[in-house]
Enzyme design. Structure first.
Site, short mmCIF file in Angstrom:
data_model
loop_
_atom_site.label_atom_id
_atom_site.label_comp_id
_atom_site.label_asym_id
_atom_site.label_seq_id
_atom_site.Cartn_x
_atom_site.Cartn_y
_atom_site.Cartn_z
N SER A 1 -2.11 42.64 -38.12
CA SER A 1 -2.28 43.91 -38.82
C SER A 1 -1.00 44.28 -39.56
O SER A 1 0.10 44.01 -39.09
CB SER A 1 -2.71 45.02 -37.85
OG SER A 1 -1.84 45.11 -36.78
N GLU B 1 0.71 49.04 -25.10
CA GLU B 1 -0.29 49.11 -26.15
C GLU B 1 -1.56 49.79 -25.65
O GLU B 1 -2.13 50.63 -26.31
CB GLU B 1 -0.61 47.69 -26.63
CG GLU B 1 -1.52 47.67 -27.85
CD GLU B 1 -1.80 46.27 -28.34
OE1 GLU B 1 -1.34 45.30 -27.70
OE2 GLU B 1 -2.49 46.15 -29.35
N ASN C 1 -13.11 45.72 -24.85
CA ASN C 1 -13.53 46.57 -23.74
C ASN C 1 -14.24 45.79 -22.65
O ASN C 1 -14.24 46.21 -21.48
CB ASN C 1 -14.42 47.70 -24.28
CG ASN C 1 -13.60 48.77 -24.97
OD1 ASN C 1 -12.41 48.57 -25.24
ND2 ASN C 1 -14.22 49.90 -25.26
#
Lengths: 379, 330, 379, 330
Positions: free
Chosen positions: A160, A244, A360
């Site tokens: 990113s 994070e 997740n």
């Protein structure tokens, strides 16, 4: 037990609020995932830094204010309540800097942190590889020892900010073939404009180059840009991964501000009863997330480490964020389709939440195994 | 009762599927997104040849008669193959003009229906009423040969597309086409005809959403069988299996509603079908994105062609909220 | 493709509707999970049977009307729309009878079916064992060969209706130690009042003895009460399990009637906007389930078998049923707590839906593996 | 700020937990369900000795002063151990009488508060107003020494329990106690005092629901680690893991809301806590039932003591719908 901040923290809040009221741009900046927006956000970082608001939790000597975690949370609340821009330096500030504080040398900190704080050097993260998404231990990019440093080769992806950033950090395999795949990795920083680096921007769903693929062909990195000892990269990186997922990736301030915006929009839509429950749940969830974070911050301030409960955090905010945006779009009716709508960019961003920083699915495995003590092994 | 497609209907669906499967529709959709309509119009002509745009045109205007069930089959195929263009709007425009003709106003039908049926004309339309099903933008008005705007009891043919508004789906190009130009019809029969047209638009959009969901499921199943993490195909993980099972359930229970709505053309049944197909398509998109992980979040993977379409189709021509309200109104 | 029933089916519907209008008790019967209610429901079965409405899909010689599947669906729609009582003979009619039609002898059918149709003999199912819930192949209860029959020993549990029923059917291991656990099983019927049988009723959540534990100690079963060949029990039972999950366990008529009741209650509650979405979804779901079943029945009528798509069915109705009841209870507000409320007993029953007839977790595994083709092996 | 329990609070919670853990509370709850209140009253006295019922009684009436945070700790423990009896209602009655005393009406407080604080008196109450938080039945009115009924601006002490109404939780015995008997107070201060009492009742119920959810999670985790199917402990299945992870998330994000609501006693925060705790407790019950399978569906397994309590507590003293409306009212 109390929820009142110290007067000193409240005066810090007042100072931040006043500064933000004076400085936050009246109109939103262009998307930070465009060249033009990237530059505008970089300028905003410089403006923050000029008055020491870009990295409030860092020591003063690197451009910060030595703010403790409560002040940091309060700053974030004010920052997002003021509608201030997204943070283009986020990778550096939230991922690399904590690693340097824990594992870097004083020379590295002095050299790297001040330009990061001023937005002069923007950092991209370079964790993932095409075959190593959630399974980070299977990384294959290599760091080969050479005179005075290392030669990096291989491919990184989902990097990113890399389309427009100056530098990047990531893990490379310096000793292949060890029995355990998370051994033999080294944490290195490298220049995205160095010889041997090819940056291929990748458009996310809305077409903006929010990340890039990096092709590395014997890219030289001097020894001074290794963090921690060679071969210790996994351990060094995992402390960053904890950050994070934990307190720093999504501050409660964001969601409190978003929930208030949603509630205001709902008021403006004649309090549409079809969405009422979800607006209430957005308000409840934002408050719950803030309080959960305050509790964690209080434990942290009392000396506890941040442990696997950061996985609870990650699942909660990422699903919360999507639910909030779905409610907001539903209030817009058929206008939800507009890519220039008030929630459009943050909605697209929210869809990535359950995927990055450990999917997740992985987080729920961790919760079940480490917090609930269920048996490992199968998935 | 025989709630099963007959052999001819199955053959029609199979033919369209084969035609579209061989047409490199992802490339067509990407060109359309860039504003290059040429491949899209070539494909449109082939779909017209297969009979798709005649399904809402009476025989007297060179159509096949009104065939709503076949329409759902065609639009499920269009969705499954991510075909771009104002197909729903062309069908709705045909219905609108055909209904006006039935109500005595035959001139616009004569002028346009044969062209729409044979695929040489693309139509779009926009309407502010009825409020619950408002269609605030004219899809692909830049590419359309006929731009209809319903404003109260007036039907306009707009000369210009108007201002463009970006959609989350770049293959859907929205325009705020204004109600001016040529006044095609005025009076209460316009509203009556429009209501019928909306019903068909909702039905066709539901079918398209279902096709999009089906494509997303198929592609994701293919991906999780191949993609390996932690030493195994991720399709062996129970969390992956169960999420895809739920998508299949949603899609399989939506399709019968779609077919029943086509059989009855009852507004409550159409609303039911739109809720179920729209939500199933979007659930499929959410699952597809999550299970593809980061690669699914990129525009370069063809998956994005369907991912970006799923939510706009869920809301177009009747949001779930508007359709649930219609169901409750009875 | 059409959804209109044949005129003959519609006149069958009219006949059923007229009979039900004349005969359905004005007040609900007492719960069939009580001794008093069991007797009342048995009497109702007799009343149904007297006019040949108890087993409409059976051949006339056993007490039925030879109704095809469309007529059966129509009968069920009328039955539940009329608010008629639950079926105490359900285990026998829906599980045992189809097995006898497929695998029984003519002698067995002639002996067993007519008293079942009249409610004279009520059947309990005896599938599960304490260590074999979802994992049915691991059954341990034994059938040992003896002169002219078999001696059953072991323990069965979750035997629904067994507290008050006359007879039961289930699988017993006649040949232990085979390599594949679903081999060496035999399908037998036995008397719950036979020497060696102990029935221990088990109260479900609301305390009613909806099922029982069965302790079997050398219970003699004559050869005439074996269904299919000894050792073939698994295959025989699986055809029943398909029925159980598929078309016969939950007819769409139930949910159409329940959704209409919910919508009427919502109307009476001033159309409470907080529950509106869920009422709409209940109406949509009932219709979807009806149409899905019609499609399956049409395929069945056209000669197709019922395959693993019955797993879609099971997950759908069981989760639908709970969602519908949750909406109904939420309309009642704090009165939802009342055990004598209008939805109370069916709510408690709905909570078992995702558990029995193969848990929904197992069903989703089946859907993923058999319908989507995902790899087997892990769970 | 220090959003953490202090050492004394942690010790209070630990002490209660130990006391209740050693008290065979399942047997107490089963006896209570049968109408045998003796073991329940013995336990009640021990809880009073530990200070539980003094937490809502001012010091001038022999209480500990109003300590809402400690109250949430106590009620989480009561929920976790499935303690039966009108504990919430006794606390709410104390608040009601204490508030009346503050407003000048001191007689009922003098008569009852010392008894309630020391555990020799059990109280219950019922109210029709305010409508959104109506408590239509008096819990355990047969066992209570003081039965309060609020009717408009009147406060009655009912002589009789009234007609019994069965609850899904047999340990909760409901009564339609009538507003007659002795008129304890009348006037606008009754409504003001009642509103404060309801807030405490909502808070205590939320805490109890959270404790129930926690017990359900703990018991289910224990079960799935032991129960084997298909050759392995079912806790190795990812579907089981993920469902329990979601329960833990719901519980862990509810607790901070509960503590914040106790600190502020703000009605919006109390409503938030009630929604989150009530829904988390019920989600825990749904998961516990599903993962236990048939054995969880029986009354003989002690799990039923918590399963049957979760939904009534979700709705008592403020349904999720009423509490969400309170949140939105601001």
């Amino acid at each position: 037990m109390d929820l009142a901040h110290d007067p000193a923290v409240e005066s810090f809040r007042a100072e931040a609020r006043a500064w933000l009221a004076d400085h936050v741009p009246a109109a939103p900046l262009p998307s930070l995932e465009t060249r033009e927006g990237f530059a505008a956000h970089r300028a905003w970082e410089a403006e923050l830094a000029a008055d020491r608001w870009s990295v409030v939790s860092w020591p003063e000597r690197y451009g910060g204010r030595g703010a403790d975690i409560m002040r940091w949370l309060v700053f974030e609340e004010e920052y997002y309540a003021a509608g201030a821009p997204g943070r283009v330096s986020q990778n550096g500030i939230n991922l690399l800097a904590p690693t340097l504080f824990d594992h870097g040398t004083e020379e590295q900190r002095a050299r790297i942190l001040p330009p990061m704080a001023r937005g002069e050097v923007i950092w991209a993260q370079a964790w993932s590889e095409p075959e190593s998404g959630s399974d980070l231990a299977s990384l294959r990019s290599r760091a080969v020892r050479t005179d005075g440093g290392w030669l990096l080769s291989g491919q990184k992806t989902w990097s990113s900010r890399a389309a427009f950033a100056e530098r990047a950090f990531g893990l490379f395999r310096n000793e292949p073939g060890l029995a355990k795949p998370h051994l033999g990795l080294t944490y290195l920083m490298f220049d995205l404009h160095a010889p041997g680096v090819t940056v291929r921007p990748i458009g996310r769903l809305d077409g903006k180059p929010a990340f890039a693929e990096l092709f590395l062909d014997e890219v030289f990195v001097p020894d001074e840009d290794v963090i921690g000892a060679p071969g210790e990269g996994w351990r060094v990186a995992m402390s960053t991964a904890g950050n994070e997922r934990g307190l720093t990736l999504r501050s409660p301030g964001r969601f409190l501000a978003a929930a208030r915006r949603l509630a205001a929009q709902w008021d403006a839509c004649d309090r549409d009863p079809a969405v009422a429950d979800r607006v209430a749940d957005a308000l409840i969830g934002a408050r719950a997330y803030q309080l959960f974070t305050y509790a964690g911050a209080s434990r942290f301030a009392a000396g506890d480490a941040i442990g696997p409960e950061s996985s609870l955090n990650k699942v909660f905010w990422s699903e919360y964020d999507i639910a909030l945006h779905e409610a907001a779009l539903d209030l817009l009716g058929p206008d939800a389709e507009r890519a220039d709508g008030p929630w459009a960019e943050s909605w697209v961003f929210s869809l990535a939440g359950p995927i990055y920083a450990g999917t997740n699915e992985i987080q729920r495995d961790i919760i079940a195994e480490r917090l609930l003590g269920l048996p490992k092994g199968r998935r | 009762m025989r709630f099963l497609l007959d052999a001819e209907q199955r053959e029609f669906a199979r033919t369209l599927d084969a035609l579209l499967g061989a047409a490199d529709t992802p490339a067509v959709a990407r060109a359309w997104s860039r504003g290059d309509h040429t491949p899209g119009r070539v494909l449109w002509a082939r779909l017209a040849e297969a009979g798709v745009f005649a399904l809402a045109v009476p025989e007297e205007f060179d159509g096949a008669g009104l065939l709503p069930l076949e329409l759902t089959l065609a639009f499920e195929a269009l969705g499954r193959h991510a075909v771009p263009g104002p197909a729903v709007e062309t069908i709705a425009s045909s219905l609108l003009l055909a209904s006006l003709a039935e109500l005595g106003d035959v001139v616009p039908a004569k002028a346009w229906l044969p062209r729409l049926a044979c695929g040489t004309g693309l139509a779009t339309l926009r309407a502010d009423a009825p409020a619950a099903l408002r269609a605030p933008y004219a899809l692909d008005a830049d590419a359309a040969d006929l731009r209809l705007v319903v404003a109260g009891d007036q039907l306009w043919r707009a000369a210009e597309a108007g201002a463009a508004v970006a959609s989350h789906d770049p293959a859907r190009r929205l325009f705020a086409t204004a109600a001016r130009g040529e006044l095609l019809a005025a009076g209460p029969h316009v509203a009556a005809a429009a209501e019928r047209a909306w019903a068909w638009a909702t039905l066709a959009t539901a079918a398209q959403a279902l096709g999009v969901g089906r494509a997303l499921l198929e592609r994701t199943v293919g991906y999780v069988r191949e993609r390996r993490q932690f030493g195994v195909a991720i399709g062996t993980f129970q969390a992956v299996k169960h999420r895809l099972a739920d998508v299949l359930i949603a899609l399989e229970f939506a399709r019968p509603l779609l077919h029943a709505a086509a059989l009855s053309l009852d507004p409550v049944e159409i609303a039911m079908a739109k809720v179920a197909c729209g939500e199933a398509g979007w659930a499929a998109a959410r699952a597809a994105l999550q299970l593809h992980g980061a690669v699914g979040y990129t525009e370069e993977l063809d998956l994005s062609l369907w991912l970006r379409k799923a939510r706009p189709l869920r809301d177009a021509w009747g949001t779930p909220a508007a359709c649930r309200a219609r169901v409750l109104a009875g």
